[in-house]
Design a protein around this motif. Structure first.
Motif, mmCIF file in Angstrom:
data_model
loop_
_atom_site.group_PDB
_atom_site.id
_atom_site.type_symbol
_atom_site.label_atom_id
_atom_site.label_comp_id
_atom_site.label_asym_id
_atom_site.label_seq_id
_atom_site.Cartn_x
_atom_site.Cartn_y
_atom_site.Cartn_z
ATOM 1 N N ASN A 1 -10.251 4.707 -6.201
ATOM 2 C CA ASN A 1 -9.810 6.044 -5.800
ATOM 3 C C ASN A 1 -8.520 6.013 -4.996
ATOM 4 O O ASN A 1 -7.890 7.048 -4.793
ATOM 5 C CB ASN A 1 -10.892 6.731 -4.940
ATOM 6 N N ASP A 2 -8.142 4.843 -4.503
ATOM 7 C CA ASP A 2 -6.986 4.723 -3.627
ATOM 8 C C ASP A 2 -6.432 3.306 -3.747
ATOM 9 O O ASP A 2 -6.952 2.496 -4.505
ATOM 10 C CB ASP A 2 -7.422 5.000 -2.175
ATOM 11 N N PHE A 3 -5.407 3.004 -2.990
ATOM 12 C CA PHE A 3 -4.862 1.654 -2.932
ATOM 13 C C PHE A 3 -5.090 1.144 -1.517
ATOM 14 O O PHE A 3 -4.665 1.777 -0.553
ATOM 15 C CB PHE A 3 -3.368 1.646 -3.270
ATOM 16 N N VAL A 4 -5.815 0.019 -1.380
ATOM 17 C CA VAL A 4 -6.257 -0.440 -0.065
ATOM 18 C C VAL A 4 -5.961 -1.920 0.151
ATOM 19 O O VAL A 4 -5.741 -2.670 -0.802
ATOM 20 C CB VAL A 4 -7.771 -0.200 0.127
ATOM 21 N N GLN B 1 0.925 3.968 -3.068
ATOM 22 C CA GLN B 1 0.528 5.353 -2.813
ATOM 23 C C GLN B 1 1.661 6.322 -3.151
ATOM 24 O O GLN B 1 1.407 7.394 -3.697
ATOM 25 C CB GLN B 1 0.056 5.510 -1.369
ATOM 26 N N LYS B 2 2.902 5.955 -2.874
ATOM 27 C CA LYS B 2 4.049 6.797 -3.251
ATOM 28 C C LYS B 2 4.093 7.020 -4.758
ATOM 29 O O LYS B 2 4.458 8.090 -5.226
ATOM 30 C CB LYS B 2 5.372 6.143 -2.829
ATOM 31 N N VAL C 1 0.844 -1.204 0.000
ATOM 32 C CA VAL C 1 0.000 0.000 0.000
ATOM 33 C C VAL C 1 0.874 1.248 0.000
ATOM 34 O O VAL C 1 0.658 2.179 -0.792
ATOM 35 C CB VAL C 1 -0.966 0.005 1.209
ATOM 36 N N ASP C 2 1.875 1.280 0.873
ATOM 37 C CA ASP C 2 2.765 2.447 0.952
ATOM 38 C C ASP C 2 3.447 2.723 -0.385
ATOM 39 O O ASP C 2 3.501 3.865 -0.845
ATOM 40 C CB ASP C 2 3.835 2.252 2.031
ATOM 41 N N TRP D 1 -5.728 -2.653 -5.086
ATOM 42 C CA TRP D 1 -5.905 -3.356 -3.823
ATOM 43 C C TRP D 1 -4.910 -4.500 -3.693
ATOM 44 O O TRP D 1 -4.294 -4.922 -4.667
ATOM 45 C CB TRP D 1 -7.338 -3.865 -3.692
ATOM 46 N N GLY E 1 1.481 6.880 -6.743
ATOM 47 C CA GLY E 1 0.226 7.441 -7.246
ATOM 48 C C GLY E 1 -0.651 6.416 -7.942
ATOM 49 O O GLY E 1 -1.455 6.767 -8.813
ATOM 50 N N VAL F 1 -3.496 3.127 -7.911
ATOM 51 C CA VAL F 1 -4.701 2.718 -7.191
ATOM 52 C C VAL F 1 -4.892 1.217 -7.369
ATOM 53 O O VAL F 1 -4.332 0.610 -8.278
ATOM 54 C CB VAL F 1 -5.958 3.491 -7.667
#
Length: 106
Positions: free
Chosen positions: A100-103, A39-40, A35-36, A46, A42, A44
């Motif tokens: 919308n994000d990485f989870v 996100q670094k 995840v880190d 899972w 950019g 998205v």
């Protein structure tokens, strides 16, 4: 103008890639570090543990960032992980991001 918009959305070159990582990748914070890293960059998508002891997921974003993430998944991982194999599949061009994000998924 409409044709230009279509070309520019294709020119964004977004990709989606599924992955499965084999080795000692559970119980070593592999998902948290994944995840880190995503996100670094950019990106998205899972990540989740499987019942078979692997880690699987999907990552979406620009091809250059995805290539960086794929290299990280197959060779770096978390500090205490041991990566034996990384499989990447279902690589495809996408018109827009599905997340919308990485989870972490459970």
């Amino acid at each position: 103008m409409h044709r230009l918009q279509r070309m520019s959305s294709t020119a964004t070159g977004l990709k989606s890639v599924d992955y499965e990582i084999f080795g000692n990748v559970q119980g070593v914070f592999f998902r948290k570090f994944t995840v880190d890293q995503a996100q670094k960059l950019g990106l998205v998508g899972w990540v989740k543990n499987t019942a078979e002891g692997t880690v699987t997921g999907q990552v979406q974003g620009s091809p250059d960032k995805i290539n960086t993430m794929m290299d990280w998944l197959k060779s770096v991982g978390s500090p205490k992980s041991r990566i034996d194999q990384a499989h990447f599949f279902n690589t495809k061009d996408i018109p827009k991001l599905d997340f919308n994000d990485f989870v972490i998924r459970h």
